[in-house]
Design a protein around this motif. Structure first.
Motif, PDB file in Angstrom:
ATOM      1  N   SER A 147       0.837  -1.207   0.000  1.00  0.00           N
ATOM      2  CA  SER A 147       0.000   0.000   0.000  1.00  0.00           C
ATOM      3  C   SER A 147       0.874   1.260   0.000  1.00  0.00           C
ATOM      4  N   TRP A 148       0.267   2.369  -0.417  1.00  0.00           N
ATOM      5  CA  TRP A 148       0.988   3.633  -0.555  1.00  0.00           C
ATOM      6  C   TRP A 148       1.702   4.098   0.703  1.00  0.00           C
ATOM      7  N   PRO A 149       1.062   4.078   1.877  1.00  0.00           N
ATOM      8  CA  PRO A 149       1.797   4.565   3.057  1.00  0.00           C
ATOM      9  C   PRO A 149       3.102   3.814   3.298  1.00  0.00           C
ATOM     10  N   TRP A 150       3.099   2.517   3.058  1.00  0.00           N
ATOM     11  CA  TRP A 150       4.311   1.728   3.268  1.00  0.00           C
ATOM     12  C   TRP A 150       5.342   1.963   2.161  1.00  0.00           C
ATOM     13  N   ILE A 151       4.877   2.262   0.957  1.00  0.00           N
ATOM     14  CA  ILE A 151       5.810   2.602  -0.119  1.00  0.00           C
ATOM     15  C   ILE A 151       6.472   3.951   0.183  1.00  0.00           C
ATOM     16  N   VAL A 152       5.711   4.871   0.784  1.00  0.00           N
ATOM     17  CA  VAL A 152       6.298   6.153   1.205  1.00  0.00           C
ATOM     18  C   VAL A 152       7.375   5.918   2.260  1.00  0.00           C
ATOM     19  N   VAL A 153       7.096   5.088   3.252  1.00  0.00           N
ATOM     20  CA  VAL A 153       8.086   4.755   4.289  1.00  0.00           C
ATOM     21  C   VAL A 153       9.329   4.149   3.646  1.00  0.00           C
ATOM     22  N   ARG A 154       9.126   3.215   2.738  1.00  0.00           N
ATOM     23  CA  ARG A 154      10.238   2.552   2.057  1.00  0.00           C
ATOM     24  C   ARG A 154      11.087   3.565   1.290  1.00  0.00           C
ATOM     25  N   THR A 155      10.428   4.490   0.587  1.00  0.00           N
ATOM     26  CA  THR A 155      11.150   5.472  -0.221  1.00  0.00           C
ATOM     27  C   THR A 155      11.914   6.468   0.648  1.00  0.00           C
ATOM     28  N   VAL A 156      11.297   6.926   1.728  1.00  0.00           N
ATOM     29  CA  VAL A 156      11.976   7.857   2.635  1.00  0.00           C
ATOM     30  C   VAL A 156      13.215   7.195   3.224  1.00  0.00           C
ATOM     31  N   LEU A 157      13.088   5.961   3.672  1.00  0.00           N
ATOM     32  CA  LEU A 157      14.247   5.264   4.229  1.00  0.00           C
ATOM     33  C   LEU A 157      15.309   5.016   3.160  1.00  0.00           C
TER      34      LEU A 157
ATOM     35  N   LEU B  77      17.537   7.918   2.707  1.00  0.00           N
ATOM     36  CA  LEU B  77      18.524   8.165   3.760  1.00  0.00           C
ATOM     37  C   LEU B  77      19.824   7.390   3.541  1.00  0.00           C
ATOM     38  N   PHE B  78      19.887   6.530   2.548  1.00  0.00           N
ATOM     39  CA  PHE B  78      21.051   5.707   2.198  1.00  0.00           C
ATOM     40  C   PHE B  78      21.386   4.633   3.217  1.00  0.00           C
ATOM     41  N   ILE B  79      20.897   4.742   4.438  1.00  0.00           N
ATOM     42  CA  ILE B  79      21.232   3.762   5.470  1.00  0.00           C
ATOM     43  C   ILE B  79      20.815   2.358   5.065  1.00  0.00           C
ATOM     44  N   PRO B  80      19.615   2.166   4.505  1.00  0.00           N
ATOM     45  CA  PRO B  80      19.197   0.810   4.148  1.00  0.00           C
ATOM     46  C   PRO B  80      20.093   0.147   3.114  1.00  0.00           C
ATOM     47  N   VAL B  81      20.770   0.938   2.333  1.00  0.00           N
ATOM     48  CA  VAL B  81      21.647   0.373   1.313  1.00  0.00           C
ATOM     49  C   VAL B  81      22.763  -0.441   1.963  1.00  0.00           C
ATOM     50  N   PHE B  82      23.165  -0.040   3.155  1.00  0.00           N
ATOM     51  CA  PHE B  82      24.291  -0.684   3.819  1.00  0.00           C
ATOM     52  C   PHE B  82      23.898  -1.637   4.940  1.00  0.00           C
ATOM     53  N   ILE B  83      22.628  -1.677   5.287  1.00  0.00           N
ATOM     54  CA  ILE B  83      22.174  -2.551   6.374  1.00  0.00           C
ATOM     55  C   ILE B  83      21.133  -3.511   5.826  1.00  0.00           C
ATOM     56  N   TRP B  84      21.446  -4.792   5.836  1.00  0.00           N
ATOM     57  CA  TRP B  84      20.485  -5.799   5.409  1.00  0.00           C
ATOM     58  C   TRP B  84      20.639  -7.037   6.271  1.00  0.00           C
ATOM     59  N   ASP B  85      19.639  -7.894   6.219  1.00  0.00           N
ATOM     60  CA  ASP B  85      19.664  -9.096   7.040  1.00  0.00           C
ATOM     61  C   ASP B  85      20.181 -10.290   6.238  1.00  0.00           C
TER      62      ASP B  85
ATOM     63  N   HIS C 284      15.011  -0.681   4.660  1.00  0.00           N
ATOM     64  CA  HIS C 284      13.813  -0.047   4.096  1.00  0.00           C
ATOM     65  C   HIS C 284      12.757  -1.089   3.742  1.00  0.00           C
ATOM     66  N   ASP C 285      13.177  -2.250   3.248  1.00  0.00           N
ATOM     67  CA  ASP C 285      12.222  -3.316   2.941  1.00  0.00           C
ATOM     68  C   ASP C 285      11.652  -3.937   4.211  1.00  0.00           C
ATOM     69  N   ARG C 286      12.464  -4.122   5.223  1.00  0.00           N
ATOM     70  CA  ARG C 286      11.973  -4.687   6.488  1.00  0.00           C
ATOM     71  C   ARG C 286      10.952  -3.759   7.126  1.00  0.00           C
ATOM     72  N   ALA C 287      11.254  -2.455   7.144  1.00  0.00           N
ATOM     73  CA  ALA C 287      10.338  -1.492   7.766  1.00  0.00           C
ATOM     74  C   ALA C 287       9.012  -1.411   7.017  1.00  0.00           C
ATOM     75  N   ALA C 288       9.054  -1.566   5.694  1.00  0.00           N
ATOM     76  CA  ALA C 288       7.833  -1.448   4.882  1.00  0.00           C
ATOM     77  C   ALA C 288       7.129  -2.780   4.681  1.00  0.00           C
ATOM     78  N   GLY C 289       7.702  -3.874   5.179  1.00  0.00           N
ATOM     79  CA  GLY C 289       7.071  -5.183   5.010  1.00  0.00           C
ATOM     80  C   GLY C 289       7.138  -5.678   3.575  1.00  0.00           C
ATOM     81  N   THR C 290       8.199  -5.283   2.864  1.00  0.00           N
ATOM     82  CA  THR C 290       8.345  -5.682   1.468  1.00  0.00           C
ATOM     83  C   THR C 290       9.598  -6.522   1.279  1.00  0.00           C
ATOM     84  N   VAL C 291       9.672  -7.128   0.103  1.00  0.00           N
ATOM     85  CA  VAL C 291      10.844  -7.908  -0.273  1.00  0.00           C
ATOM     86  C   VAL C 291      11.027  -7.756  -1.783  1.00  0.00           C
TER      87      VAL C 291
END
Length: 126
Positions: free
Chosen positions: A79-89, A92-100, A107-114
């Motif tokens: 949904s759009w609100p979660w895509i906005v969260v994903r895009t904002v994160l 910030l470039f931080i998600p590019v360097f932090i993954w599981d 950004h994918d974990r916070a938005a519930g996406t993969v």
């Protein structure tokens, strides 16, 4: 889950698309300070990410790389609100360097996406 290679390819293609669009806008008469060009490209990249992932589940680069963003819960489009969260994160470039261990960025974990391989489109029936 998709590895680093296809994601990097998608990112590079999307960055080139954003750069080309900003360049075309400048050629057709939109003027801005030389030091604002980078910011314009960055903003357009994030806008492209927001609109295309929100509506189609993938950007131009993701389509060329054969990947897409889906909701982890049910494999649907997020949904759009979660895509906005994903895009904002993502911005910030931080998600590019932090993954599981599953290669899901922050950004994918916070938005519930993969990010997954885009399933092959079925061919014409014979």
């Amino acid at each position: 889950m998709v590895g680093f290679g296809p994601r990097l390819l998608a990112y590079l293609v999307d960055a080139v698309v954003a750069n080309l669009i900003v360049g075309v806008l400048y050629i057709v008469g939109l003027s801005y300070a030389a030091d604002a060009r980078g910011l314009a490209i960055y903003a357009l990249f994030l806008l492209e990410e927001l609109i295309l992932v929100g509506t189609a589940g993938q950007t131009i680069g993701m389509r060329l790389a054969g990947i897409r963003v889906i909701r982890l819960r049910d494999c649907g489009r997020q949904s759009w609100p979660w895509i906005v969260v994903r895009t904002v994160l993502l911005g910030l470039f931080i998600p590019v360097f932090i993954w599981d261990r599953d290669l899901r960025g922050l950004h994918d974990r916070a938005a519930g996406t993969v990010v997954v391989r885009d399933p092959e489109k079925p061919g014409p029936e014979k």
